[in-house]
Motif scaffolding. Sequence first.
Motif, PDB file in Angstrom:
ATOM      1  N   VAL A   2       9.152   3.170   4.167  1.00 35.91           N
ATOM      2  CA  VAL A   2      10.548   2.833   3.866  1.00 35.91           C
ATOM      3  C   VAL A   2      11.137   3.719   2.772  1.00 35.91           C
ATOM      4  O   VAL A   2      12.348   3.766   2.606  1.00 35.91           O
ATOM      5  N   MET A   3      10.267   4.389   2.022  1.00 34.85           N
ATOM      6  CA  MET A   3      10.712   5.291   0.951  1.00 34.85           C
ATOM      7  C   MET A   3       9.950   6.614   1.068  1.00 34.85           C
ATOM      8  O   MET A   3       9.031   6.873   0.299  1.00 34.85           O
ATOM      9  N   PRO A   4      10.311   7.453   2.056  1.00 37.90           N
ATOM     10  CA  PRO A   4       9.557   8.685   2.283  1.00 37.90           C
ATOM     11  C   PRO A   4       9.539   9.632   1.088  1.00 37.90           C
ATOM     12  O   PRO A   4       8.664  10.485   0.989  1.00 37.90           O
ATOM     13  N   GLU A   5      10.466   9.444   0.170  1.00 36.50           N
ATOM     14  CA  GLU A   5      10.512  10.297  -1.024  1.00 36.50           C
ATOM     15  C   GLU A   5       9.457   9.908  -2.067  1.00 36.50           C
ATOM     16  O   GLU A   5       9.219  10.646  -3.020  1.00 36.50           O
ATOM     17  N   MET A   6       8.799   8.784  -1.876  1.00 30.57           N
ATOM     18  CA  MET A   6       7.772   8.314  -2.818  1.00 30.57           C
ATOM     19  C   MET A   6       6.515   9.170  -2.651  1.00 30.57           C
ATOM     20  O   MET A   6       5.905   9.197  -1.584  1.00 30.57           O
ATOM     21  N   SER A   7       6.131   9.866  -3.714  1.00 27.95           N
ATOM     22  CA  SER A   7       4.916  10.682  -3.666  1.00 27.95           C
ATOM     23  C   SER A   7       3.703   9.831  -4.040  1.00 27.95           C
ATOM     24  O   SER A   7       3.841   8.740  -4.590  1.00 27.95           O
ATOM     25  N   GLU A   8       2.526  10.346  -3.749  1.00 27.34           N
ATOM     26  CA  GLU A   8       1.305   9.638  -4.138  1.00 27.34           C
ATOM     27  C   GLU A   8       1.217   9.512  -5.654  1.00 27.34           C
ATOM     28  O   GLU A   8       0.741   8.497  -6.159  1.00 27.34           O
ATOM     29  N   ASP A   9       1.685  10.529  -6.377  1.00 28.89           N
ATOM     30  CA  ASP A   9       1.681  10.468  -7.840  1.00 28.89           C
ATOM     31  C   ASP A   9       2.609   9.370  -8.342  1.00 28.89           C
ATOM     32  O   ASP A   9       2.277   8.645  -9.276  1.00 28.89           O
ATOM     33  N   LEU A  49       2.901   3.575 -10.475  1.00 27.80           N
ATOM     34  CA  LEU A  49       3.264   2.162 -10.339  1.00 27.80           C
ATOM     35  C   LEU A  49       2.031   1.270 -10.245  1.00 27.80           C
ATOM     36  O   LEU A  49       2.061   0.114 -10.650  1.00 27.80           O
ATOM     37  N   ASP A  50       0.940   1.824  -9.717  1.00 29.56           N
ATOM     38  CA  ASP A  50      -0.303   1.083  -9.506  1.00 29.56           C
ATOM     39  C   ASP A  50      -1.111   1.070 -10.808  1.00 29.56           C
ATOM     40  O   ASP A  50      -2.102   1.764 -10.952  1.00 29.56           O
ATOM     41  N   THR A  51      -0.678   0.252 -11.746  1.00 26.50           N
ATOM     42  CA  THR A  51      -1.304   0.242 -13.079  1.00 26.50           C
ATOM     43  C   THR A  51      -2.740  -0.253 -13.064  1.00 26.50           C
ATOM     44  O   THR A  51      -3.520   0.095 -13.945  1.00 26.50           O
ATOM     45  N   SER A  52      -3.121  -1.021 -12.047  1.00 28.63           N
ATOM     46  CA  SER A  52      -4.505  -1.497 -11.967  1.00 28.63           C
ATOM     47  C   SER A  52      -5.429  -0.444 -11.349  1.00 28.63           C
ATOM     48  O   SER A  52      -6.645  -0.553 -11.470  1.00 28.63           O
ATOM     49  N   GLY A  53      -4.840   0.523 -10.659  1.00 26.63           N
ATOM     50  CA  GLY A  53      -5.618   1.590 -10.056  1.00 26.63           C
ATOM     51  C   GLY A  53      -6.406   1.185  -8.826  1.00 26.63           C
ATOM     52  O   GLY A  53      -7.328   1.885  -8.418  1.00 26.63           O
ATOM     53  N   ASP A  54      -6.018   0.065  -8.194  1.00 28.99           N
ATOM     54  CA  ASP A  54      -6.772  -0.401  -7.025  1.00 28.99           C
ATOM     55  C   ASP A  54      -6.216   0.098  -5.700  1.00 28.99           C
ATOM     56  O   ASP A  54      -6.710  -0.250  -4.643  1.00 28.99           O
ATOM     57  N   SER A  65       0.863  -1.184   0.000  1.00 23.71           N
ATOM     58  CA  SER A  65       0.000   0.000   0.000  1.00 23.71           C
ATOM     59  C   SER A  65       0.902   1.236   0.000  1.00 23.71           C
ATOM     60  O   SER A  65       2.107   1.141   0.268  1.00 23.71           O
ATOM     61  N   TYR A  66       0.306   2.385  -0.263  1.00 25.38           N
ATOM     62  CA  TYR A  66       1.092   3.617  -0.242  1.00 25.38           C
ATOM     63  C   TYR A  66       1.713   3.862   1.136  1.00 25.38           C
ATOM     64  O   TYR A  66       2.915   4.155   1.208  1.00 25.38           O
ATOM     65  N   PRO A  67       0.971   3.726   2.242  1.00 24.31           N
ATOM     66  CA  PRO A  67       1.608   3.927   3.552  1.00 24.31           C
ATOM     67  C   PRO A  67       2.771   2.954   3.814  1.00 24.31           C
ATOM     68  O   PRO A  67       3.776   3.343   4.420  1.00 24.31           O
ATOM     69  N   GLU A  68       2.653   1.708   3.356  1.00 31.83           N
ATOM     70  CA  GLU A  68       3.750   0.748   3.541  1.00 31.83           C
ATOM     71  C   GLU A  68       4.982   1.193   2.763  1.00 31.83           C
ATOM     72  O   GLU A  68       6.107   1.121   3.278  1.00 31.83           O
ATOM     73  N   ILE A  69       4.781   1.622   1.528  1.00 34.46           N
ATOM     74  CA  ILE A  69       5.907   2.084   0.698  1.00 34.46           C
ATOM     75  C   ILE A  69       6.534   3.335   1.303  1.00 34.46           C
ATOM     76  O   ILE A  69       7.752   3.450   1.414  1.00 34.46           O
TER      77      ILE A  69
END
Length: 80
Positions: A44-51, A56-61, A37-41
Amino acid sequence: MTRTLKLIAPIAVLSALAVPGFAQSADIDINGDGMYSYPEIQAVMPEMSEDDFSALDTSGDGLLDADEIAAAVAAGLLPG
């Protein structure tokens, strides 16, 4: 071969084939559901934005499944 072994062998083979080729990191997959999930990512990777996550979430779920994780790892976007 015993009758029980004849019944169990095909199940074992099918189970082995059903396991994804990429094992998720327990450091990221905190709840152990096999997806990120986004919170899990972000933990460990605080630089990861929601965008970035949405890309990466190609299924959009809202979750990264094994295929999406493997593609992100292969692209060098997630740790392997």
